[in-house]
Design a protein around this motif. Structure first.
Motif, PDB file in Angstrom:
ATOM      1  N   TYR A  49       0.841  -1.208   0.000  1.00 10.35           N
ATOM      2  CA  TYR A  49       0.000   0.000   0.000  1.00 10.35           C
ATOM      3  C   TYR A  49       0.872   1.253   0.000  1.00 10.35           C
ATOM      4  CZ  TYR A  49      -3.500   3.425   1.440  1.00 10.35           C
ATOM      5  OH  TYR A  49      -4.331   4.518   1.506  1.00 10.35           O
ATOM      6  N   GLY A  50       0.595   2.148  -0.944  1.00 10.12           N
ATOM      7  CA  GLY A  50       1.315   3.416  -0.997  1.00 10.12           C
ATOM      8  C   GLY A  50       2.724   3.324  -1.555  1.00 10.12           C
ATOM      9  N   LYS A  51       3.106   2.155  -2.118  1.00 13.17           N
ATOM     10  CA  LYS A  51       4.471   1.996  -2.630  1.00 13.17           C
ATOM     11  C   LYS A  51       4.641   2.532  -4.060  1.00 13.17           C
ATOM     12  CE  LYS A  51       6.169  -0.098   1.009  1.00 13.17           C
ATOM     13  NZ  LYS A  51       6.449  -1.535   1.037  1.00 13.17           N
ATOM     14  N   GLY A  52       3.545   2.861  -4.723  1.00 10.40           N
ATOM     15  CA  GLY A  52       3.640   3.416  -6.068  1.00 10.40           C
ATOM     16  C   GLY A  52       4.068   2.420  -7.128  1.00 10.40           C
ATOM     17  N   LEU A  53       3.772   1.145  -6.939  1.00 11.08           N
ATOM     18  CA  LEU A  53       4.159   0.130  -7.913  1.00 11.08           C
ATOM     19  C   LEU A  53       3.401   0.301  -9.227  1.00 11.08           C
ATOM     20  CD1 LEU A  53       4.204  -3.081  -5.678  1.00 11.08           C
ATOM     21  CD2 LEU A  53       6.155  -1.702  -6.400  1.00 11.08           C
ATOM     22  N   PRO A  54       3.988  -0.121 -10.352  1.00  9.40           N
ATOM     23  CA  PRO A  54       3.252  -0.123 -11.616  1.00  9.40           C
ATOM     24  C   PRO A  54       2.022  -1.008 -11.513  1.00  9.40           C
ATOM     25  CG  PRO A  54       5.610  -0.430 -11.997  1.00  9.40           C
ATOM     26  CD  PRO A  54       5.393  -0.550 -10.511  1.00  9.40           C
ATOM     27  N   SER A  55       0.996  -0.688 -12.289  1.00 10.65           N
ATOM     28  CA  SER A  55      -0.269  -1.426 -12.212  1.00 10.65           C
ATOM     29  C   SER A  55      -0.098  -2.911 -12.482  1.00 10.65           C
ATOM     30  CB  SER A  55      -1.282  -0.816 -13.191  1.00 10.65           C
ATOM     31  OG  SER A  55      -1.601   0.500 -12.817  1.00 10.65           O
ATOM     32  N   ILE A  56       0.745  -3.269 -13.450  1.00  8.43           N
ATOM     33  CA  ILE A  56       0.920  -4.682 -13.783  1.00  8.43           C
ATOM     34  C   ILE A  56       1.570  -5.429 -12.624  1.00  8.43           C
ATOM     35  CG2 ILE A  56       3.158  -4.343 -14.891  1.00  8.43           C
ATOM     36  CD1 ILE A  56       0.383  -6.812 -15.956  1.00  8.43           C
ATOM     37  N   GLU A  57       2.461  -4.764 -11.881  1.00  2.00           N
ATOM     38  CA  GLU A  57       3.105  -5.412 -10.729  1.00  2.00           C
ATOM     39  C   GLU A  57       2.111  -5.584  -9.579  1.00  2.00           C
ATOM     40  OE1 GLU A  57       6.874  -3.979  -9.452  1.00  2.00           O
ATOM     41  OE2 GLU A  57       7.593  -3.600 -11.491  1.00  2.00           O
ATOM     42  N   ILE A  58       1.237  -4.608  -9.385  1.00  2.00           N
ATOM     43  CA  ILE A  58       0.206  -4.743  -8.354  1.00  2.00           C
ATOM     44  C   ILE A  58      -0.707  -5.917  -8.697  1.00  2.00           C
ATOM     45  CG2 ILE A  58      -1.803  -3.640  -7.286  1.00  2.00           C
ATOM     46  CD1 ILE A  58      -0.424  -0.944  -7.739  1.00  2.00           C
ATOM     47  N   ASP A  59      -1.125  -5.988  -9.949  1.00  2.00           N
ATOM     48  CA  ASP A  59      -2.005  -7.084 -10.378  1.00  2.00           C
ATOM     49  C   ASP A  59      -1.316  -8.433 -10.185  1.00  2.00           C
ATOM     50  OD1 ASP A  59      -4.481  -8.008 -12.002  1.00  2.00           O
ATOM     51  OD2 ASP A  59      -2.791  -8.880 -13.096  1.00  2.00           O
ATOM     52  N   ARG A  60      -0.029  -8.499 -10.505  1.00  2.00           N
ATOM     53  CA  ARG A  60       0.707  -9.757 -10.364  1.00  2.00           C
ATOM     54  C   ARG A  60       0.820 -10.158  -8.894  1.00  2.00           C
ATOM     55  NH1 ARG A  60       5.188  -8.200 -12.572  1.00  2.00           N
ATOM     56  NH2 ARG A  60       4.511  -8.730 -14.682  1.00  2.00           N
ATOM     57  N   TRP A  61       1.149  -9.201  -8.034  1.00  2.00           N
ATOM     58  CA  TRP A  61       1.285  -9.481  -6.609  1.00  2.00           C
ATOM     59  C   TRP A  61      -0.031  -9.977  -6.019  1.00  2.00           C
ATOM     60  CZ3 TRP A  61      -0.825  -7.493  -2.051  1.00  2.00           C
ATOM     61  CH2 TRP A  61      -0.160  -7.808  -0.860  1.00  2.00           C
ATOM     62  N   VAL A  62      -1.121  -9.284  -6.369  1.00  2.00           N
ATOM     63  CA  VAL A  62      -2.445  -9.672  -5.868  1.00  2.00           C
ATOM     64  C   VAL A  62      -2.816 -11.069  -6.364  1.00  2.00           C
ATOM     65  CG1 VAL A  62      -4.915  -9.169  -6.050  1.00  2.00           C
ATOM     66  CG2 VAL A  62      -3.307  -7.317  -5.580  1.00  2.00           C
ATOM     67  N   SER A  63      -2.624 -11.323  -7.647  1.00  2.00           N
ATOM     68  CA  SER A  63      -2.988 -12.619  -8.225  1.00  2.00           C
ATOM     69  C   SER A  63      -2.203 -13.757  -7.585  1.00  2.00           C
ATOM     70  CB  SER A  63      -2.745 -12.606  -9.740  1.00  2.00           C
ATOM     71  OG  SER A  63      -3.559 -11.635 -10.379  1.00  2.00           O
ATOM     72  N   GLU A  64      -0.894 -13.543  -7.385  1.00  2.00           N
ATOM     73  CA  GLU A  64      -0.063 -14.592  -6.786  1.00  2.00           C
ATOM     74  C   GLU A  64      -0.481 -14.875  -5.349  1.00  2.00           C
ATOM     75  OE1 GLU A  64       3.882 -13.132  -7.282  1.00  2.00           O
ATOM     76  OE2 GLU A  64       4.014 -13.717  -9.405  1.00  2.00           O
ATOM     77  N   ARG A  65      -0.796 -13.823  -4.591  1.00  2.00           N
ATOM     78  CA  ARG A  65      -1.221 -14.006  -3.200  1.00  2.00           C
ATOM     79  C   ARG A  65      -2.533 -14.794  -3.126  1.00  2.00           C
ATOM     80  NH1 ARG A  65       1.010 -11.597   1.618  1.00  2.00           N
ATOM     81  NH2 ARG A  65       3.125 -11.032   1.034  1.00  2.00           N
ATOM     82  N   ILE A  66      -3.481 -14.403  -3.957  1.00  2.00           N
ATOM     83  CA  ILE A  66      -4.793 -15.061  -3.938  1.00  2.00           C
ATOM     84  C   ILE A  66      -4.668 -16.523  -4.367  1.00  2.00           C
ATOM     85  CG2 ILE A  66      -7.063 -15.116  -5.039  1.00  2.00           C
ATOM     86  CD1 ILE A  66      -7.027 -12.071  -5.040  1.00  2.00           C
ATOM     87  N   GLN A  67      -3.882 -16.785  -5.419  1.00  2.00           N
ATOM     88  CA  GLN A  67      -3.723 -18.159  -5.905  1.00  2.00           C
ATOM     89  C   GLN A  67      -3.037 -19.050  -4.877  1.00  2.00           C
ATOM     90  OE1 GLN A  67      -1.724 -17.803  -9.676  1.00  2.00           O
ATOM     91  NE2 GLN A  67      -3.442 -16.766 -10.649  1.00  2.00           N
TER      92      GLN A  67
END
Length: 304
Positions: A49-67
């Motif tokens: 949160y608040g790290k300013g990551l690129p959108s694709i990296e946020i999506d990847r991080w979220v997807s990996e955590r959920i999976q």
């Protein structure tokens, strides 16, 4: 007094609209409205949160955590024990938007105060208004719902009556830009009520990934980019990515100068009282000649 914790920005805004912030003891790391929320202890944490990551990296991080079955959020158990809540407001509509309901329920069961966990799971405007009533009742003040909901319903009626009979542009609301997601749940309904025709999104359905070829083929008259959890300036950073897509410049909305950036964090992604602000934002974007002097400027900007 019902000692209350909110783990959801929309729930915090409902509490504020009901005039019950004095009963709100703690909030999530994302709760920032009304301003009083910024002076409450934070009971959740997210490492990106608040790290300013690129959108694709946020999506990847979220997807990996959920999976992998990992939670996106950390609950501050010591703080929750200290606050000893009677009521926890959360949701299980989307594990990306707030701590997973199962984690919250398990935590609540372990607390000495044994708080009730109220699940808010709206998919429509009516559901959001019902959530207002549910929160008011759970916090011991059911009578406060009446005026809040009546005022919101009156504003909705004003928009519907104002745009009734006007031509309806086709509209795509983008909830994420890389990869592209539509804005589902209540947003297609808001588009319709604001005098537009939603494309590639059905009322009450989950937000889903939309292939670029499908969006290009739909070729909407209006494109509203309101990325979940992002304000206008952060969303603007994704425009070059979209502009690199083949045929972007040929879209009807781009050629007509009807591509807009809106505050997804404050308005589009929060199913609380300000969802009616979102409705007025959309009406102003779709029908500026009719609504320009009626509804306030809430920061939506034209890209081109």
């Amino acid at each position: 007094m019902v000692r209350t914790i909110s783990m959801l920005p929309a729930a915090t805004e409902i509490v504020g609209a009901l005039g019950l912030m004095d009963q709100l003891l703690g909030v999530s790391h994302e709760c920032d409205h009304p301003d009083e929320a910024n002076h409450r202890p934070r009971v959740t944490y997210c490492e990106i949160y608040g790290k300013g990551l690129p959108s694709i990296e946020i999506d990847r991080w979220v997807s990996e955590r959920i999976q992998s079955g990992e939670s996106l959020y950390v609950l501050n158990e010591p703080m929750l024990r200290e606050l000893a809540p009677d009521l926890i407001l959360t949701q299980r509509l989307c594990d990306v938007c707030a701590p997973a309901y199962g984690s919250v329920a398990a935590m609540a069961a372990s607390l000495p105060s044994r708080p009730r966990v109220l699940n808010l799971e709206p998919k429509s405007l009516d559901d959001i208004l019902q959530n207002v009533a549910e929160v008011a009742a759970a916090m011991g003040h059911p009578e406060r719902e009446t005026k809040v909901c009546a005022d919101l319903e009156q504003r909705v009626s004003d928009v519907v009556n104002r745009v009734g009979g006007l031509s309806r542009p086709t509209v795509f609301v983008m909830e994420w830009a890389d990869p592209i997601f539509n804005a589902g749940h209540w947003t297609p309904e808001l588009v319709r009520l604001a005098g537009g025709l939603p494309v590639l999104a059905a009322e009450g359905e989950y937000s889903i990934r939309v292939p670029w070829a499908d969006l290009r083929s739909a070729d909407p008259d209006v494109l509203v980019i309101a990325c979940c959890g992002h304000g206008v300036e952060r969303t603007r950073r994704d425009i070059p990515l979209l502009e690199s897509l083949p045929g972007w410049g040929e879209l009807r909305a781009v050629r007509a100068g009807r591509v807009y950036l809106a505050d997804g964090s404050a308005y589009f992604s929060r199913p609380g009282p300000r969802v009616v602000d979102t409705l007025e934002i959309l009406a102003l974007l779709f029908h500026p000649e009719t609504c320009r002097d009626i509804y306030p400027d809430r920061g939506a900007v034209r890209v081109y």
